[in-house]
Design a protein around this motif. Structure first.
Motif, short mmCIF file in Angstrom:
data_model
loop_
_atom_site.label_atom_id
_atom_site.label_comp_id
_atom_site.label_asym_id
_atom_site.label_seq_id
_atom_site.Cartn_x
_atom_site.Cartn_y
_atom_site.Cartn_z
N PHE A 153 13.10 -35.45 92.35
CA PHE A 153 12.16 -35.50 93.47
C PHE A 153 12.80 -36.17 94.68
N GLU A 154 13.44 -37.30 94.43
CA GLU A 154 14.10 -38.03 95.51
C GLU A 154 15.15 -37.16 96.20
N GLU A 155 15.95 -36.48 95.41
CA GLU A 155 17.00 -35.61 95.95
C GLU A 155 16.42 -34.46 96.77
N LEU A 156 15.40 -33.80 96.23
CA LEU A 156 14.80 -32.67 96.93
C LEU A 156 14.08 -33.12 98.20
N ALA A 157 13.41 -34.26 98.15
CA ALA A 157 12.72 -34.78 99.34
C ALA A 157 13.74 -35.09 100.44
N ARG A 158 14.90 -35.58 100.05
CA ARG A 158 15.94 -35.90 101.03
C ARG A 158 16.61 -34.64 101.56
N SER A 159 16.96 -33.73 100.68
CA SER A 159 17.69 -32.53 101.12
C SER A 159 16.79 -31.49 101.79
N HIS A 160 15.50 -31.57 101.55
CA HIS A 160 14.55 -30.64 102.18
C HIS A 160 13.51 -31.44 102.99
N PHE A 161 14.01 -32.39 103.74
CA PHE A 161 13.15 -33.31 104.48
C PHE A 161 12.18 -32.58 105.41
N ARG A 162 12.65 -31.53 106.06
CA ARG A 162 11.77 -30.80 106.99
C ARG A 162 10.55 -30.22 106.29
N GLN A 163 10.69 -29.88 105.03
CA GLN A 163 9.57 -29.31 104.29
C GLN A 163 8.64 -30.39 103.73
N THR A 164 9.19 -31.57 103.43
CA THR A 164 8.36 -32.62 102.86
C THR A 164 7.82 -33.60 103.91
N GLN A 165 8.46 -33.68 105.04
CA GLN A 165 8.10 -34.64 106.07
C GLN A 165 6.66 -34.54 106.56
N PRO A 166 6.07 -33.35 106.67
CA PRO A 166 4.69 -33.27 107.16
C PRO A 166 3.65 -33.91 106.22
N PHE A 167 4.00 -34.11 104.98
CA PHE A 167 3.03 -34.63 104.02
C PHE A 167 3.02 -36.15 104.06
N LYS A 168 1.83 -36.71 104.08
CA LYS A 168 1.68 -38.16 104.24
C LYS A 168 1.32 -38.89 102.96
N ASP A 169 1.03 -38.14 101.89
CA ASP A 169 0.71 -38.80 100.63
C ASP A 169 0.96 -37.85 99.46
N THR A 170 0.88 -38.42 98.28
CA THR A 170 1.15 -37.68 97.04
C THR A 170 0.23 -36.47 96.90
N PHE A 171 -1.07 -36.68 97.08
CA PHE A 171 -2.02 -35.59 96.87
C PHE A 171 -1.77 -34.42 97.81
N LEU A 193 1.01 -33.47 99.26
CA LEU A 193 2.23 -32.76 98.91
C LEU A 193 2.02 -31.93 97.64
N ILE A 194 1.43 -32.53 96.63
CA ILE A 194 1.23 -31.80 95.37
C ILE A 194 0.29 -30.62 95.57
N GLN A 195 -0.73 -30.77 96.40
CA GLN A 195 -1.64 -29.65 96.65
C GLN A 195 -0.95 -28.50 97.39
N ALA A 196 0.17 -28.79 98.04
CA ALA A 196 0.90 -27.76 98.79
C ALA A 196 2.03 -27.12 97.99
N ILE A 197 2.23 -27.53 96.76
CA ILE A 197 3.37 -27.01 95.99
C ILE A 197 3.34 -25.50 95.87
N HIS A 198 2.24 -24.96 95.39
CA HIS A 198 2.19 -23.51 95.14
C HIS A 198 2.28 -22.70 96.43
N GLY A 199 1.48 -23.04 97.41
CA GLY A 199 1.42 -22.23 98.63
C GLY A 199 2.56 -22.47 99.60
N THR A 200 2.91 -23.71 99.84
CA THR A 200 3.89 -24.02 100.88
C THR A 200 5.29 -24.24 100.33
N ILE A 201 5.42 -25.14 99.39
CA ILE A 201 6.75 -25.52 98.91
C ILE A 201 7.39 -24.40 98.10
N HIS A 202 6.66 -23.80 97.17
CA HIS A 202 7.23 -22.71 96.40
C HIS A 202 7.51 -21.50 97.28
#
Length: 182
Positions: free
Chosen positions: A75-93, A95-104
């Protein structure tokens, strides 16, 4: 599986256990790739299983604990290497709610041939989230570690209650209830 995942695993092994242990597991005779991975390559998921088992044999750590540790590290590695995709999320919930639609969806743009796990997320109010994981690869424990890594990344106080059938190293289906602790 995508090479980016294998490269991260090797990085974890080198950082946590040293180059000698990494060399030992990468020279396992059943690795078709001969332990040589590129970030953009694709490799059989069975090789990851072989690497985890070999690491368990080398270190004495359980395969389950190693998978969870890898999930946290990944998780740490992916958050760092794909910062532009994870940066908009402000909390755990969020980001996790966006896994299927946005991140995948982002992963599919980068790697159209990627075989992704099925993740279904449902909320039970503002403070409870259920994550259902399903994959033929059986990395339910890695998923558990990824969730732990996400919670640590956002430095939140969230309990994680896993529900898995049995305590086997390879788990194809798992459910996790996340509860915010105020």
């Amino acid at each position: 599986m995508k090479g980016e995942i294998f490269v991260a695993f090797v990085d974890l092994v080198e950082k946590e256990y040293g180059l000698e242990v990494a060399d030992a597991i990468l020279s396992h005779p059943s690795l078709v790739s001969r332990g040589s991975y590129s970030r953009t390559g694709t490799y059989p998921h069975a090789e990851m299983v072989t690497l985890v088992v070999a690491l368990s044999e080398q270190t004495g750590a359980s395969a389950i604990d190693l998978q969870r540790a890898f999930g946290r590290f990944l998780f740490e590695e992916l958050a760092r290497s794909h910062f532009r995709q994870t940066q908009p999320f402000k909390d755990t919930f969020s980001l996790i709610q966006a896994i299927h639609g946005t991140i995948h969806s982002h992963v599919r743009v980068l790697y159209p041939d990627a075989s992704l796990p099925t993740i279904h997320v449902s909320s039970k109010g503002a403070d409870v989230l259920t994550v259902d994981y399903s994959s033929e690869r059986g990395f339910g424990h890695v998923c558990h570690g990824l969730i732990e890594g996400c919670v640590a990344y956002f430095a939140e106080n969230i309990s994680i209650e896993p529900q898995m059938a049995g305590d086997e190293p390879l788990i194809n289906e798992a459910s996790f209830q996340l509860t915010r602790i105020n």
